[in-house]
Design a protein around this motif. Structure first.
Motif, PDB file in Angstrom:
ATOM      1  N   LEU A 126       0.836  -1.205   0.000  1.00  0.00           N
ATOM      2  CA  LEU A 126       0.000   0.000   0.000  1.00  0.00           C
ATOM      3  C   LEU A 126       0.869   1.252   0.000  1.00  0.00           C
ATOM      4  N   ALA A 127       1.926   1.240   0.813  1.00  0.00           N
ATOM      5  CA  ALA A 127       2.848   2.380   0.843  1.00  0.00           C
ATOM      6  C   ALA A 127       3.544   2.542  -0.509  1.00  0.00           C
ATOM      7  N   TRP A 128       3.910   1.436  -1.135  1.00  0.00           N
ATOM      8  CA  TRP A 128       4.571   1.472  -2.451  1.00  0.00           C
ATOM      9  C   TRP A 128       3.656   2.127  -3.485  1.00  0.00           C
ATOM     10  N   GLN A 129       2.360   1.774  -3.448  1.00  0.00           N
ATOM     11  CA  GLN A 129       1.417   2.351  -4.404  1.00  0.00           C
ATOM     12  C   GLN A 129       1.361   3.871  -4.262  1.00  0.00           C
ATOM     13  N   GLU A 130       1.376   4.356  -3.040  1.00  0.00           N
ATOM     14  CA  GLU A 130       1.290   5.792  -2.807  1.00  0.00           C
ATOM     15  C   GLU A 130       2.614   6.496  -3.092  1.00  0.00           C
ATOM     16  N   LEU A 131       3.715   5.900  -2.658  1.00  0.00           N
ATOM     17  CA  LEU A 131       4.996   6.601  -2.688  1.00  0.00           C
ATOM     18  C   LEU A 131       5.787   6.445  -3.978  1.00  0.00           C
ATOM     19  N   THR A 132       5.262   5.702  -4.935  1.00  0.00           N
ATOM     20  CA  THR A 132       5.951   5.619  -6.221  1.00  0.00           C
ATOM     21  C   THR A 132       5.224   6.414  -7.299  1.00  0.00           C
ATOM     22  N   ASP A 133       4.270   7.209  -6.901  1.00  0.00           N
ATOM     23  CA  ASP A 133       3.534   8.057  -7.831  1.00  0.00           C
ATOM     24  C   ASP A 133       3.991   9.503  -7.664  1.00  0.00           C
ATOM     25  N   PRO A 134       4.801  10.031  -8.605  1.00  0.00           N
ATOM     26  CA  PRO A 134       5.306  11.394  -8.462  1.00  0.00           C
ATOM     27  C   PRO A 134       4.200  12.444  -8.343  1.00  0.00           C
ATOM     28  N   ALA A 135       3.024  12.147  -8.863  1.00  0.00           N
ATOM     29  CA  ALA A 135       1.927  13.118  -8.790  1.00  0.00           C
ATOM     30  C   ALA A 135       1.461  13.325  -7.354  1.00  0.00           C
ATOM     31  N   THR A 136       1.583  12.300  -6.499  1.00  0.00           N
ATOM     32  CA  THR A 136       1.100  12.428  -5.132  1.00  0.00           C
ATOM     33  C   THR A 136       2.204  12.636  -4.114  1.00  0.00           C
ATOM     34  N   CYS A 137       3.443  12.255  -4.440  1.00  0.00           N
ATOM     35  CA  CYS A 137       4.486  12.318  -3.421  1.00  0.00           C
ATOM     36  C   CYS A 137       5.764  12.980  -3.881  1.00  0.00           C
ATOM     37  N   GLY A 138       5.817  13.446  -5.091  1.00  0.00           N
ATOM     38  CA  GLY A 138       7.043  14.066  -5.583  1.00  0.00           C
ATOM     39  C   GLY A 138       8.080  13.017  -5.952  1.00  0.00           C
ATOM     40  N   TYR A 139       9.291  13.478  -6.107  1.00  0.00           N
ATOM     41  CA  TYR A 139      10.346  12.573  -6.558  1.00  0.00           C
ATOM     42  C   TYR A 139      11.073  11.879  -5.421  1.00  0.00           C
ATOM     43  N   GLY A 141       9.495  10.207  -3.029  1.00  0.00           N
ATOM     44  CA  GLY A 141       8.650   9.116  -2.546  1.00  0.00           C
ATOM     45  C   GLY A 141       9.322   7.759  -2.540  1.00  0.00           C
ATOM     46  N   PRO A 142       9.966   7.342  -3.632  1.00  0.00           N
ATOM     47  CA  PRO A 142      10.619   6.030  -3.615  1.00  0.00           C
ATOM     48  C   PRO A 142      11.692   5.908  -2.533  1.00  0.00           C
ATOM     49  N   SER A 143      12.434   6.975  -2.298  1.00  0.00           N
ATOM     50  CA  SER A 143      13.449   6.938  -1.252  1.00  0.00           C
ATOM     51  C   SER A 143      12.794   6.764   0.122  1.00  0.00           C
ATOM     52  N   VAL A 144      11.723   7.484   0.350  1.00  0.00           N
ATOM     53  CA  VAL A 144      10.980   7.365   1.614  1.00  0.00           C
ATOM     54  C   VAL A 144      10.426   5.959   1.749  1.00  0.00           C
ATOM     55  N   TRP A 145       9.914   5.393   0.659  1.00  0.00           N
ATOM     56  CA  TRP A 145       9.371   4.032   0.705  1.00  0.00           C
ATOM     57  C   TRP A 145      10.452   3.026   1.093  1.00  0.00           C
ATOM     58  N   HIS A 146      11.620   3.138   0.497  1.00  0.00           N
ATOM     59  CA  HIS A 146      12.708   2.220   0.842  1.00  0.00           C
ATOM     60  C   HIS A 146      13.081   2.345   2.315  1.00  0.00           C
ATOM     61  N   ARG A 147      13.292   3.577   2.756  1.00  0.00           N
ATOM     62  CA  ARG A 147      13.761   3.818   4.115  1.00  0.00           C
ATOM     63  C   ARG A 147      12.721   3.482   5.183  1.00  0.00           C
ATOM     64  N   ASP A 148      11.483   3.954   4.970  1.00  0.00           N
ATOM     65  CA  ASP A 148      10.471   3.851   6.018  1.00  0.00           C
ATOM     66  C   ASP A 148       9.595   2.613   5.939  1.00  0.00           C
ATOM     67  N   HIS A 149       9.552   1.955   4.794  1.00  0.00           N
ATOM     68  CA  HIS A 149       8.624   0.837   4.643  1.00  0.00           C
ATOM     69  C   HIS A 149       9.307  -0.470   4.257  1.00  0.00           C
ATOM     70  N   LEU A 150      10.014  -0.476   3.134  1.00  0.00           N
ATOM     71  CA  LEU A 150      10.608  -1.726   2.661  1.00  0.00           C
ATOM     72  C   LEU A 150      11.672  -2.270   3.614  1.00  0.00           C
ATOM     73  N   ASP A 151      12.658  -1.459   3.957  1.00  0.00           N
ATOM     74  CA  ASP A 151      13.760  -1.948   4.791  1.00  0.00           C
ATOM     75  C   ASP A 151      13.272  -2.497   6.137  1.00  0.00           C
ATOM     76  N   PRO A 152      12.432  -1.764   6.882  1.00  0.00           N
ATOM     77  CA  PRO A 152      11.941  -2.337   8.141  1.00  0.00           C
ATOM     78  C   PRO A 152      11.095  -3.595   7.931  1.00  0.00           C
ATOM     79  N   CYS A 153      10.295  -3.618   6.876  1.00  0.00           N
ATOM     80  CA  CYS A 153       9.447  -4.784   6.595  1.00  0.00           C
ATOM     81  C   CYS A 153      10.315  -6.022   6.347  1.00  0.00           C
ATOM     82  N   LEU A 154      11.308  -5.884   5.478  1.00  0.00           N
ATOM     83  CA  LEU A 154      12.165  -7.032   5.174  1.00  0.00           C
ATOM     84  C   LEU A 154      12.995  -7.451   6.383  1.00  0.00           C
TER      85      LEU A 154
END
Length: 191
Positions: A126-139, A141-154
């Motif tokens: 769900l976070a990936w869907q939101e944070l990989t869309d430049p229209a909603t999160c800017g450029y 977003g992917p960095s924030v997704w990696h740091r705040d969501h993917l890395d802790p999840c894995l």
């Protein structure tokens, strides 16, 4: 007749003024567009639905229900959401982010049978869907997704004490670690 004063205006100031004029023109056009769009969607102030709510209130309430927490869904909604999650995990996450499983970085090919893994991966998706869309999160977003969501999840999923702790190559084991007592707020009191 007195001499005209010598006003030297830096050339950059003219460029700044022109930039400001262009921004004001863009904003004015956007305000006009939004005003016209709002005028087309006229809703009478006294109109209510059969529940007594104003028409906009029910729509706002529906928006807050989504995205759903996958473990609270019943079939067929759960099945549809899980199917989409499997597609993302197997199509994006596994080939792009998971190396060969090891004792330090576990992974279960039947991850979808582990409720904890499903819940964590769904939240990450769900976070990936939101944070990989430049229209909603800017450029960023992917960095924030990696740091705040993917890395802790894995880290949580692949840890030696994570949900795949009982799964090793060739074996699959779901270790349900349920609490011994349920918090009193969740228990039904007997009268």
């Amino acid at each position: 007749m007195p001499d005209d004063p010598n006003f030297e205006v830096p050339i950059g100031l003219f460029q700044d003024v022109e930039d400001l004029k262009a921004q004001v023109a863009r904003l004015a056009a956007e305000v006009t567009r939004l005003t016209e769009a709002a005028a087309e969607v006229e809703v009478p102030a006294d109109d209510t639905t059969d529940t007594g709510e104003a028409p906009g209130e029910a729509d706002e309430e529906d928006e807050w229900k989504f995205p759903p927490f996958i473990l609270l869904l019943d079939a067929p909604e759960y099945d549809d959401e899980l199917r989409a999650l499997v597609e993302w995990v197997e199509g994006v996450l596994v080939p792009g982010y998971l190396a060969e499983p090891s004792s330090d970085a576990r992974w279960c090919h039947l991850w979808f049978e582990h409720p904890v893994a499903v819940a964590r991966l769904h939240a990450c998706w769900l976070a990936w869907q939101e944070l990989t869309d430049p229209a909603t999160c800017g450029y960023t977003g992917p960095s924030v997704w990696h740091r705040d969501h993917l890395d802790p999840c894995l880290r949580e999923l692949r840890a030696s004490a994570g949900p795949f702790a009982g799964c090793v190559k060739g074996e699959h084991q779901i270790d349900h670690r349920l609490p011994g007592t349920v918090p009193s707020a969740w228990r039904q009191t007997e009268a």
